[in-house]
Design a protein around this motif. Structure first.
Motif, PDB file in Angstrom:
ATOM      1  N   MET A   1     -19.529 -12.273  27.730  1.00  0.00           N
ATOM      2  CA  MET A   1     -19.741 -13.610  27.167  1.00  0.00           C
ATOM      3  C   MET A   1     -20.684 -14.423  28.045  1.00  0.00           C
ATOM      4  SD  MET A   1     -15.825 -14.508  26.046  1.00  0.00           S
ATOM      5  CE  MET A   1     -16.201 -16.255  25.841  1.00  0.00           C
ATOM      6  N   GLN A   2     -20.477 -14.333  29.352  1.00  0.00           N
ATOM      7  CA  GLN A   2     -21.297 -15.115  30.283  1.00  0.00           C
ATOM      8  C   GLN A   2     -22.756 -14.691  30.239  1.00  0.00           C
ATOM      9  OE1 GLN A   2     -21.973 -13.946  34.341  1.00  0.00           O
ATOM     10  NE2 GLN A   2     -20.685 -15.633  35.021  1.00  0.00           N
ATOM     11  N   THR A   3     -23.012 -13.380  30.334  1.00  0.00           N
ATOM     12  CA  THR A   3     -24.395 -12.903  30.379  1.00  0.00           C
ATOM     13  C   THR A   3     -25.081 -13.015  29.031  1.00  0.00           C
ATOM     14  OG1 THR A   3     -23.615 -10.629  30.016  1.00  0.00           O
ATOM     15  CG2 THR A   3     -23.944 -11.332  32.293  1.00  0.00           C
TER      16      THR A   3
ATOM     17  N   VAL B   1     -14.885 -24.606  24.428  1.00  0.00           N
ATOM     18  CA  VAL B   1     -15.092 -26.027  24.109  1.00  0.00           C
ATOM     19  C   VAL B   1     -16.558 -26.394  24.298  1.00  0.00           C
ATOM     20  CG1 VAL B   1     -14.539 -28.377  24.798  1.00  0.00           C
ATOM     21  CG2 VAL B   1     -12.718 -26.673  24.632  1.00  0.00           C
ATOM     22  N   GLY B   2     -17.169 -25.884  25.371  1.00  0.00           N
ATOM     23  CA  GLY B   2     -18.591 -26.136  25.589  1.00  0.00           C
ATOM     24  C   GLY B   2     -19.447 -25.549  24.486  1.00  0.00           C
ATOM     25  N   SER B   3     -19.071 -24.364  23.994  1.00  0.00           N
ATOM     26  CA  SER B   3     -19.816 -23.733  22.900  1.00  0.00           C
ATOM     27  C   SER B   3     -19.737 -24.569  21.620  1.00  0.00           C
ATOM     28  CB  SER B   3     -19.271 -22.327  22.639  1.00  0.00           C
ATOM     29  OG  SER B   3     -19.434 -21.502  23.775  1.00  0.00           O
TER      30      SER B   3
ATOM     31  N   TRP C   1     -25.056 -20.990  15.317  1.00  0.00           N
ATOM     32  CA  TRP C   1     -24.195 -19.804  15.383  1.00  0.00           C
ATOM     33  C   TRP C   1     -24.340 -19.041  16.684  1.00  0.00           C
ATOM     34  CZ3 TRP C   1     -20.093 -18.822  12.553  1.00  0.00           C
ATOM     35  CH2 TRP C   1     -19.948 -19.515  11.353  1.00  0.00           C
ATOM     36  N   ILE C   2     -25.396 -19.289  17.445  1.00  0.00           N
ATOM     37  CA  ILE C   2     -25.491 -18.616  18.742  1.00  0.00           C
ATOM     38  C   ILE C   2     -24.406 -19.127  19.688  1.00  0.00           C
ATOM     39  CG2 ILE C   2     -27.976 -18.287  18.464  1.00  0.00           C
ATOM     40  CD1 ILE C   2     -28.433 -20.444  20.534  1.00  0.00           C
ATOM     41  N   PHE C   3     -23.850 -20.295  19.381  1.00  0.00           N
ATOM     42  CA  PHE C   3     -22.729 -20.829  20.150  1.00  0.00           C
ATOM     43  C   PHE C   3     -21.388 -20.585  19.449  1.00  0.00           C
ATOM     44  CE2 PHE C   3     -26.376 -23.658  21.171  1.00  0.00           C
ATOM     45  CZ  PHE C   3     -26.511 -23.307  22.507  1.00  0.00           C
ATOM     46  N   LEU C   4     -21.372 -20.686  18.143  1.00  0.00           N
ATOM     47  CA  LEU C   4     -20.112 -20.555  17.406  1.00  0.00           C
ATOM     48  C   LEU C   4     -19.531 -19.142  17.461  1.00  0.00           C
ATOM     49  CD1 LEU C   4     -20.873 -22.749  14.256  1.00  0.00           C
ATOM     50  CD2 LEU C   4     -19.453 -23.337  16.235  1.00  0.00           C
ATOM     51  N   ILE C   5     -20.371 -18.126  17.687  1.00  0.00           N
ATOM     52  CA  ILE C   5     -19.831 -16.768  17.780  1.00  0.00           C
ATOM     53  C   ILE C   5     -18.939 -16.601  19.004  1.00  0.00           C
ATOM     54  CG2 ILE C   5     -21.738 -15.699  16.510  1.00  0.00           C
ATOM     55  CD1 ILE C   5     -22.856 -14.768  19.200  1.00  0.00           C
ATOM     56  N   ASN C   6     -19.045 -17.519  19.974  1.00  0.00           N
ATOM     57  CA  ASN C   6     -18.187 -17.443  21.157  1.00  0.00           C
ATOM     58  C   ASN C   6     -16.741 -17.840  20.852  1.00  0.00           C
ATOM     59  OD1 ASN C   6     -20.319 -16.722  22.897  1.00  0.00           O
ATOM     60  ND2 ASN C   6     -20.911 -18.871  23.135  1.00  0.00           N
TER      61      ASN C   6
ATOM     62  N   ALA D   1      -9.492 -15.013  21.345  1.00  0.00           N
ATOM     63  CA  ALA D   1      -8.843 -13.728  21.637  1.00  0.00           C
ATOM     64  C   ALA D   1      -8.689 -13.529  23.145  1.00  0.00           C
ATOM     65  CB  ALA D   1      -9.654 -12.588  21.026  1.00  0.00           C
ATOM     66  N   GLY D   2      -9.709 -13.968  23.899  1.00  0.00           N
ATOM     67  CA  GLY D   2      -9.638 -13.860  25.349  1.00  0.00           C
ATOM     68  C   GLY D   2      -8.530 -14.705  25.945  1.00  0.00           C
ATOM     69  N   CYS D   3      -8.305 -15.890  25.389  1.00  0.00           N
ATOM     70  CA  CYS D   3      -7.219 -16.757  25.864  1.00  0.00           C
ATOM     71  C   CYS D   3      -5.861 -16.082  25.686  1.00  0.00           C
ATOM     72  CB  CYS D   3      -7.245 -18.090  25.116  1.00  0.00           C
ATOM     73  SG  CYS D   3      -8.593 -19.190  25.591  1.00  0.00           S
ATOM     74  N   ILE D   4      -5.650 -15.496  24.506  1.00  0.00           N
ATOM     75  CA  ILE D   4      -4.378 -14.808  24.237  1.00  0.00           C
ATOM     76  C   ILE D   4      -4.209 -13.613  25.180  1.00  0.00           C
ATOM     77  CG2 ILE D   4      -3.075 -13.517  22.509  1.00  0.00           C
ATOM     78  CD1 ILE D   4      -4.500 -15.236  20.372  1.00  0.00           C
ATOM     79  N   ALA D   5      -5.292 -12.843  25.353  1.00  0.00           N
ATOM     80  CA  ALA D   5      -5.230 -11.669  26.226  1.00  0.00           C
ATOM     81  C   ALA D   5      -4.986 -12.071  27.681  1.00  0.00           C
ATOM     82  CB  ALA D   5      -6.527 -10.873  26.107  1.00  0.00           C
TER      83      ALA D   5
END
Length: 473
Positions: free
Chosen positions: A22-24, A88-90, A166-171, A177-181
């Motif tokens: 996600m970061q890169t 939230v930033g996305s 959408w380049i931000f909304l796809i995050n 899912a990452g939060c739950i994991a």
């Protein structure tokens, strides 16, 4: 290690790897979308560099504090907060209606992104057996290569067939899912004895980085007068010098000056900063050139970035034999000149240029730039002692992100200067400004070869063994 522990360890590896991806991805996906974003926000595409600078600079600022924050509040809590900030930033980026709002949202997004890899790496260091750590970090580093590979093309596709939002909304779904994991997988690790945080040193370091970046960006984006730029630059460099004077007097500084007494580390660090100051602008400049001056669509501009990534990945297998045969110093001095020269060839770019020639330029740049990263990264980190490895890699990661920020800011300033020189009335004048900028930034890169000439002789014929785990190329 029983089967349950092995399953948890693999899940943790995937969690950290996805966070790194996600970061890169977000560091590169925006490059091909800048013209569309500029049109939507009523800005010039040549004045959108602050969107990239804000993200990279925020990450550079927070990397030195990430380890202490994780030790203080726990890896699970901080990693969870990092993903939340990133999501939230996305959302804030996608909801922006002006350049100022977008830059502020990118700062928030960068604050989350800055924590993902360092905190994830710390969690792996404390939960994965030492004998498996290098393998674990190699696994986590793979998404760091895939993200920049997919970013420009995915960004161009989303802009052309959906919208830049959408380049931000796809995050968002990935982040949720990452939060739950994270709550299920990430161990709640923290230091048993918390070291005192060097707040004064951190303030000096952060202010210095921000001031220098704003000074470079101030010419083209902020419209600062020359005296304001000069004052910011002087205060920025003074703050950075003051940090090292401060660190020399402290028993527990953020980054010990003792590391700089290791010749390969100090030369490698300086070489990384100044060579990336030139070459780091290419992911920003090339998509802009193709769309603004050569009439490429966002998708086609994104697709033309694939040869850089493909040539870079192909070069990885040839880098160690080349370094073993010719030595770090010879490889880095010669290859730095080749990187700068390949950048300068884009000064010949024109709308009627054959596609085959453009692809050749991109392939050559991708190959020599990849060799540059491999040689720079390995020679910089290879002689660090075990007690300096963590701090040395953090400083190295910070310098890489700072160089990315400064590269885009510097290239934008040079581009703005040449645009003003050649005038803004005709598209051909914009093309001439791009051509002159590529030539100028290529010369900046070539000049950094002088730094690598000072590598010690004992670093000439040693094969690289240090894994590239910093994640920045």
């Amino acid at each position: 290690m029983n089967s349950a522990e092995i399953s948890t360890s693999k899940s943790l590896l995937w969690l950290v790897a996805v966070g790194f991806f996600m970061q890169t991805l977000d560091a590169t996906i925006i490059n091909t979308a800048l013209p569309a974003m500029a049109a939507s926000l009523g800005e010039s595409p040549l004045r959108m560099q602050s969107v990239i600078v804000a993200y990279a600079l925020t990450m550079a600022m927070l990397i030195p504090a990430s380890g202490w924050i994780a030790d203080r509040f726990g890896a699970r809590r901080v990693f969870f907060l990092a993903i939340v900030l990133f999501v939230v930033g996305s959302i804030a980026c996608a909801s922006s209606h002006g350049l100022g709002q977008l830059v502020a949202a990118r700062v928030l997004q960068g604050a989350g992104g800055a924590m993902l890899l360092p905190v994830g790496r710390l969690a792996l260091l404390r939960s994965v057996p030492r004998s498996e750590f290098v393998h674990a970090m190699s696994f986590v580093a793979i998404p760091g290569l895939i993200g920049p590979l997919l970013g420009p093309t995915l960004g161009g596709w989303l802009v052309q067939y959906a919208s830049w939002h959408w380049i931000f909304l796809i995050n968002v779904p990935v982040g949720l899912a990452g939060c739950i994991a994270t709550l299920k997988i990430m161990p709640e690790l923290r230091a048993t004895a918390l070291a005192r945080f060097d707040g004064a040193g951190y303030a000096l370091l952060a202010f210095g980085m921000v001031a220098v970046s704003l000074a470079l960006d101030g010419v083209s984006e902020l419209g600062l007068p020359r005296v304001g730029v000069l004052v910011l630059m002087v205060f920025g460099f003074a703050s950075l010098v003051a940090y090292w004077a401060h660190a020399a007097r402290r028993p527990d500084p953020l980054f010990s000056p003792a590391m700089l007494r290791i010749p390969t580390y100090s030369v490698g660090l300086a070489g990384n900063l100044f060579s990336r100051l030139g070459s780091g602008c290419m992911p920003f400049l090339v998509p802009l050139l193709l769309q603004v001056s050569m009439g490429y669509s966002p998708l086609h501009a994104g697709l033309t970035m694939l040869p850089i990534a493909m040539a870079g990945m192909a070069m990885k297998r040839f880098a160690p034999p080349l370094i073993k045969r010719h030595g770090y110093r010879r490889v880095l001095v010669v290859n730095t000149v080749l990187v700068g020269g390949s950048m300068a060839t884009f000064a010949l770019a024109a709308p009627g240029q054959p596609l085959a020639l453009l692809l050749l330029q991109l392939l050559v740049f991708g190959a020599v730039n990849s060799l540059q990263f491999t040689a720079m990264n390995t020679v910089t980190l290879r002689d660090l002692t075990p007690d300096m490895a963590s701090s040395g890699n953090s400083l190295f990661s910070m310098v890489q992100m700072l160089a990315m920020s400064l590269a885009v800011a510097a290239a934008s300033t040079v581009l703005a200067g040449f645009t003003e020189l050649f005038g803004k009335a005709e598209p051909v004048d914009t093309l001439h400004a791009f051509q002159a900028t590529f030539a100028g930034m290529g010369l900046v890169t070539i000049a950094s070869a002088l730094i690598f000439w000072h590598l010690p002789h004992q670093a000439l014929l040693v094969q690289p063994e240090q894994p590239e785990v910093s994640g920045q190329g």
